[in-house]
Design a protein around this motif. Sequence first.
Motif, PDB file in Angstrom:
ATOM      1  N   THR B  94       0.855  -1.190   0.000  1.00  0.00           N
ATOM      2  CA  THR B  94       0.000   0.000   0.000  1.00  0.00           C
ATOM      3  C   THR B  94       0.890   1.238   0.000  1.00  0.00           C
ATOM      4  OG1 THR B  94      -0.104  -0.220   2.394  1.00  0.00           O
ATOM      5  CG2 THR B  94      -1.979  -1.061   1.139  1.00  0.00           C
ATOM      6  N   HIS B  95       0.276   2.391  -0.152  1.00  0.00           N
ATOM      7  CA  HIS B  95       1.040   3.623  -0.066  1.00  0.00           C
ATOM      8  C   HIS B  95       0.326   4.593   0.854  1.00  0.00           C
ATOM      9  CE1 HIS B  95       4.041   6.522  -1.255  1.00  0.00           C
ATOM     10  NE2 HIS B  95       3.070   7.423  -1.310  1.00  0.00           N
ATOM     11  N   ARG B  96       1.013   4.957   1.931  1.00  0.00           N
ATOM     12  CA  ARG B  96       0.431   5.852   2.935  1.00  0.00           C
ATOM     13  C   ARG B  96      -0.966   5.369   3.337  1.00  0.00           C
ATOM     14  NH1 ARG B  96       3.510  10.216   4.102  1.00  0.00           N
ATOM     15  NH2 ARG B  96       5.176  10.688   2.632  1.00  0.00           N
ATOM     16  N   VAL B  97      -0.949   4.199   3.946  1.00  0.00           N
ATOM     17  CA  VAL B  97      -2.197   3.516   4.261  1.00  0.00           C
ATOM     18  C   VAL B  97      -3.053   4.303   5.265  1.00  0.00           C
ATOM     19  CG1 VAL B  97      -1.201   2.112   6.100  1.00  0.00           C
ATOM     20  CG2 VAL B  97      -3.163   1.235   4.834  1.00  0.00           C
ATOM     21  N   MET B 168      12.238  11.630   1.455  1.00  0.00           N
ATOM     22  CA  MET B 168      11.171  10.752   0.989  1.00  0.00           C
ATOM     23  C   MET B 168       9.871  11.552   0.861  1.00  0.00           C
ATOM     24  SD  MET B 168       9.684   7.466   3.049  1.00  0.00           S
ATOM     25  CE  MET B 168       8.623   8.352   4.198  1.00  0.00           C
ATOM     26  N   ASN B 169       9.583  12.331   1.873  1.00  0.00           N
ATOM     27  CA  ASN B 169       8.363  13.138   1.834  1.00  0.00           C
ATOM     28  C   ASN B 169       8.405  14.156   0.695  1.00  0.00           C
ATOM     29  OD1 ASN B 169       7.220  11.807   3.939  1.00  0.00           O
ATOM     30  ND2 ASN B 169       7.526  13.429   5.467  1.00  0.00           N
ATOM     31  N   ALA B 170       9.577  14.751   0.462  1.00  0.00           N
ATOM     32  CA  ALA B 170       9.684  15.779  -0.577  1.00  0.00           C
ATOM     33  C   ALA B 170       9.427  15.178  -1.955  1.00  0.00           C
ATOM     34  CB  ALA B 170      11.061  16.436  -0.522  1.00  0.00           C
ATOM     35  N   THR B 171      10.054  14.040  -2.260  1.00  0.00           N
ATOM     36  CA  THR B 171       9.851  13.417  -3.578  1.00  0.00           C
ATOM     37  C   THR B 171       8.412  12.948  -3.713  1.00  0.00           C
ATOM     38  OG1 THR B 171      10.752  11.406  -2.599  1.00  0.00           O
ATOM     39  CG2 THR B 171      12.230  12.688  -3.975  1.00  0.00           C
ATOM     40  N   ARG B 178       2.188  15.943  -9.380  1.00  0.00           N
ATOM     41  CA  ARG B 178       2.105  15.629 -10.814  1.00  0.00           C
ATOM     42  C   ARG B 178       1.002  14.609 -11.099  1.00  0.00           C
ATOM     43  NH1 ARG B 178       8.474  14.706 -12.305  1.00  0.00           N
ATOM     44  NH2 ARG B 178       9.238  16.760 -11.670  1.00  0.00           N
ATOM     45  N   GLY B 179       0.362  14.099 -10.030  1.00  0.00           N
ATOM     46  CA  GLY B 179      -0.730  13.155 -10.214  1.00  0.00           C
ATOM     47  C   GLY B 179      -0.266  11.751 -10.575  1.00  0.00           C
ATOM     48  N   VAL B 180       0.986  11.416 -10.258  1.00  0.00           N
ATOM     49  CA  VAL B 180       1.501  10.082 -10.565  1.00  0.00           C
ATOM     50  C   VAL B 180       0.894   9.071  -9.583  1.00  0.00           C
ATOM     51  CG1 VAL B 180       3.579   8.653 -10.742  1.00  0.00           C
ATOM     52  CG2 VAL B 180       3.643  11.070 -11.435  1.00  0.00           C
ATOM     53  N   ASP B 181       0.406   7.958 -10.087  1.00  0.00           N
ATOM     54  CA  ASP B 181      -0.169   6.915  -9.244  1.00  0.00           C
ATOM     55  C   ASP B 181       0.965   6.129  -8.584  1.00  0.00           C
ATOM     56  OD1 ASP B 181      -2.608   5.438  -8.473  1.00  0.00           O
ATOM     57  OD2 ASP B 181      -1.519   3.776  -9.454  1.00  0.00           O
ATOM     58  N   PRO B 182       0.911   5.673  -7.348  1.00  0.00           N
ATOM     59  CA  PRO B 182      -0.169   5.796  -6.369  1.00  0.00           C
ATOM     60  C   PRO B 182      -0.016   7.009  -5.441  1.00  0.00           C
ATOM     61  CG  PRO B 182       1.485   4.323  -5.517  1.00  0.00           C
ATOM     62  CD  PRO B 182       2.032   4.880  -6.803  1.00  0.00           C
ATOM     63  N   TYR B 183       0.795   7.979  -5.806  1.00  0.00           N
ATOM     64  CA  TYR B 183       1.071   9.087  -4.883  1.00  0.00           C
ATOM     65  C   TYR B 183      -0.147   9.985  -4.741  1.00  0.00           C
ATOM     66  CZ  TYR B 183       5.707   7.284  -5.404  1.00  0.00           C
ATOM     67  OH  TYR B 183       6.764   6.436  -5.403  1.00  0.00           O
ATOM     68  N   VAL B 184      -0.500  10.285  -3.531  1.00  0.00           N
ATOM     69  CA  VAL B 184      -1.705  11.080  -3.274  1.00  0.00           C
ATOM     70  C   VAL B 184      -1.328  12.323  -2.483  1.00  0.00           C
ATOM     71  CG1 VAL B 184      -3.471   9.301  -3.438  1.00  0.00           C
ATOM     72  CG2 VAL B 184      -2.132   9.502  -1.338  1.00  0.00           C
ATOM     73  N   ALA B 185      -2.006  13.386  -2.800  1.00  0.00           N
ATOM     74  CA  ALA B 185      -1.685  14.656  -2.147  1.00  0.00           C
ATOM     75  C   ALA B 185      -2.332  14.706  -0.766  1.00  0.00           C
ATOM     76  CB  ALA B 185      -2.143  15.827  -3.007  1.00  0.00           C
ATOM     77  N   VAL B 186      -1.730  14.025   0.165  1.00  0.00           N
ATOM     78  CA  VAL B 186      -2.230  14.070   1.552  1.00  0.00           C
ATOM     79  C   VAL B 186      -1.083  14.470   2.463  1.00  0.00           C
ATOM     80  CG1 VAL B 186      -4.070  12.378   1.312  1.00  0.00           C
ATOM     81  CG2 VAL B 186      -1.724  11.627   1.815  1.00  0.00           C
ATOM     82  N   GLY B 187      -1.458  14.814   3.680  1.00  0.00           N
ATOM     83  CA  GLY B 187      -0.441  15.170   4.658  1.00  0.00           C
ATOM     84  C   GLY B 187      -0.050  16.621   4.535  1.00  0.00           C
ATOM     85  N   SER B 188       0.600  17.094   5.568  1.00  0.00           N
ATOM     86  CA  SER B 188       1.060  18.477   5.587  1.00  0.00           C
ATOM     87  C   SER B 188       2.563  18.418   5.808  1.00  0.00           C
ATOM     88  CB  SER B 188       0.340  19.211   6.723  1.00  0.00           C
ATOM     89  OG  SER B 188       0.951  20.448   6.945  1.00  0.00           O
ATOM     90  N   TYR B 189       3.299  19.164   5.034  1.00  0.00           N
ATOM     91  CA  TYR B 189       4.752  18.995   5.020  1.00  0.00           C
ATOM     92  C   TYR B 189       5.477  20.303   5.314  1.00  0.00           C
ATOM     93  CZ  TYR B 189       3.258  14.697   2.785  1.00  0.00           C
ATOM     94  OH  TYR B 189       2.644  13.510   2.524  1.00  0.00           O
ATOM     95  N   GLU B 211      12.266   8.205  -4.420  1.00  0.00           N
ATOM     96  CA  GLU B 211      11.295   8.074  -3.325  1.00  0.00           C
ATOM     97  C   GLU B 211      11.414   6.700  -2.685  1.00  0.00           C
ATOM     98  OE1 GLU B 211       7.799   7.194  -1.079  1.00  0.00           O
ATOM     99  OE2 GLU B 211       8.263   6.197  -2.969  1.00  0.00           O
ATOM    100  N   ARG B 212      11.484   5.655  -3.525  1.00  0.00           N
ATOM    101  CA  ARG B 212      11.624   4.286  -2.996  1.00  0.00           C
ATOM    102  C   ARG B 212      12.959   4.130  -2.263  1.00  0.00           C
ATOM    103  NH1 ARG B 212       7.768   1.705  -1.313  1.00  0.00           N
ATOM    104  NH2 ARG B 212       7.250   3.871  -0.973  1.00  0.00           N
ATOM    105  N   MET B 213      13.989   4.735  -2.844  1.00  0.00           N
ATOM    106  CA  MET B 213      15.312   4.619  -2.223  1.00  0.00           C
ATOM    107  C   MET B 213      15.301   5.236  -0.815  1.00  0.00           C
ATOM    108  SD  MET B 213      18.880   5.985  -3.804  1.00  0.00           S
ATOM    109  CE  MET B 213      18.828   7.628  -3.133  1.00  0.00           C
ATOM    110  N   PHE B 214      14.723   6.427  -0.709  1.00  0.00           N
ATOM    111  CA  PHE B 214      14.677   7.073   0.616  1.00  0.00           C
ATOM    112  C   PHE B 214      13.816   6.264   1.584  1.00  0.00           C
ATOM    113  CE2 PHE B 214      15.342  11.160  -1.942  1.00  0.00           C
ATOM    114  CZ  PHE B 214      16.719  11.120  -1.741  1.00  0.00           C
ATOM    115  N   TRP B 215      12.742   5.713   1.010  1.00  0.00           N
ATOM    116  CA  TRP B 215      11.868   4.883   1.851  1.00  0.00           C
ATOM    117  C   TRP B 215      12.642   3.690   2.412  1.00  0.00           C
ATOM    118  CZ3 TRP B 215       9.904  -0.066   2.184  1.00  0.00           C
ATOM    119  CH2 TRP B 215       8.725  -0.249   2.932  1.00  0.00           C
TER     120      TRP B 215
END
Lengths: 262, 441
Positions: B94-97, B168-171, B178-189, B211-215
Amino acid sequence: MSDRLKVLTMAEMAANGEKPEVLFWVGCAGSFDDRARKITKAFVRILHGARVKFAVLGVEASCTGDPARRAGNEFLFQMQALQNIGTLNGYGVERIVTACPHCFNTLKNEYPELGGNYQVMHHTQFLNALLAEGRLKVKGGSFKGKRIVFHDPCYLGRGNGEYEAPRELLERLDGELVEMKRSRARGLCCGAGGAQMFKEAEPGNGEVNHERAGEALGTDPGIIAAGCPFCNTMLTDGVKHHNKEQVLVKDIAELIAEAADL
Amino acid sequence: MSISGIVFALCLFAAGGLFAVKMRKIVRNIRLGRDELINDRPGERWATMARVALGQGKMVARPIAGILHVVVYAGFVIINIELLEIVIDGIFGTHRVFAFLGPLYDVLIASFEVLALGVFVACAIFLVRRNVLRLKRFWMKEMTAWPRSDANIILVAEIILMGAFLKMNATDQVLAMRGVDPYVAVGSYPVSQFLRPFFEGYSDGALMTFERMFWWVHILGIFVFLNYIPYSKHFHILLAFPNTWYSKLKPSTQVANMDRVTQEVKLMMDPSADPYAAPPADAPPPERFGAKDVFDLSWKSLMDAYSCTECGRCTSECPANLTGKLLSPRKVMMDTRDRLEEVGRNIDKNGSFQDDGRSLHDRISEEELWACTTCNACTEACPVNIDPVGIIMDMRRYLVMEESRTRPALTAMFNNVENNGAPWPFAQSEQLRWAEEEGYR
């Protein structure tokens, strides 16, 4: 006061069928050390002035065993402790006051495990009680404007959490009570504890008592107040080391006796 | 489960398993110590733990280090909530479950970010204090190459972990914008938004790799860190809690009674006791007086040793150390742990402890032991209630009662106490001289 100060022993009181209000545990320094004897004398003058019926153990007095225990000789400590407890319980002693925080700590905290249960007070606590009860009165006039700095004995302060009793007494002198940076829970040892009093210091580049006396002198005091005969010795030597003998090292009992004209 | 999910699950399992194995060894090592029942006054124990460990009550005695430490501690505890999400995402792909939490998620992520920045800055300042300002207590003689490196490794690791988290959060944000799946515009940074410009020039594919690398760096870093701490001074982050719960609640200057000595002394003082009586055949072999080795110390002293993070507050308050004596309470704790680990390795190798001809006294010298004034400045200063004086006392007892090794002046003092009831050579009959000379008798 017209009646003469007379120091009685527990044995003498018991022989007359009397019991004191409190046993004054003089301790080795208070009995034998020239400087500490002055503290003992000042304290009994206060007790007498406040009409406290007290007794001492006299020739039955023996070391609490504190230095033996701290130097690792548990056998000797327990022999001393069990003998003393035998003596104290034999007289049915309930309350003890002592001018030595090491005796205080041992009697109060370490004797109960060996069957000695007493209400034990450091003399600063006892003097505070006398003042609170109105049995003792002091006038601070002669200390007005004098800077007094108090050195916390480790075994009274850090060990037993008593920081206020000595300070409350000193406040009564109307002097200017000042504090060292390292005071109360962070107070620096005088260097005598843990049986160091009875041995040469291990090699180093300085002496603990010089360090502490230097810190006390840094507050520019007229008087360094102590509440322990060993701290008193160490600080007196430390003050000499710094060539500041005009600064007096005094036990709180001596200061109170002076303020009470006793 | 995807391949990355399987790889992640294996890493999680390996990290957890390795940690469990090491923990069992440490528990075994602590149990090598002498039995001591510590369970009195539970209310006071919980309160002490809450105040000293959870509440960091003693840390702020030194405000700069204290406040910075509170930041790192809060960051460490709170950011680890994020770990739960990472583990679920990692296993199930999942991503940001937890994104469904909405505004609460915003608050959580925002607070993690602020804390991560705080931890980053605090660790950087700590590195400067240790390596540039060279604070004295971090460069004393027991702070040899390994203890110094250990501290730096931990600080650098925390900086890497926090950096990976923020990047990770920045990427993630750039991809979400950019609307790339599965990234969703949630959270406050509040922090990582300022890192976005560094990543905006990259392609979607490159960013997803970043992003995966930082994760992975973040989570694998945590796994490695978890397995590093039991070997490190950093173990205090776990042991601070039990160690404060088991704190000495008695007055610090009260020395523990040796009940076995009480039995013997009572026997000696009992006129009706038979001095030639043999012990019963089934009597256990007599225990040693005092501590020769780690086995003779209370298990609590051994837990103390594992809880020490070598901050040196004890040593910097020690009157003996301040005046150039050999004694350093911190070194006493480090030596105890090193010896205990050595004994542990011996057991690992041989199945049970085989005499190696060494003891704790090979590491802690008589000169160190005899320098202590038992003033308890060290126990007062310790932010996790470690008691070096207890170890010093037990070792002195061994020297005196088992080896008759002491300082000559102390032998004289013992003789005086024994013969005339005072540490000085004055007769007991002279006890009232002070009163006689004043006419009080």
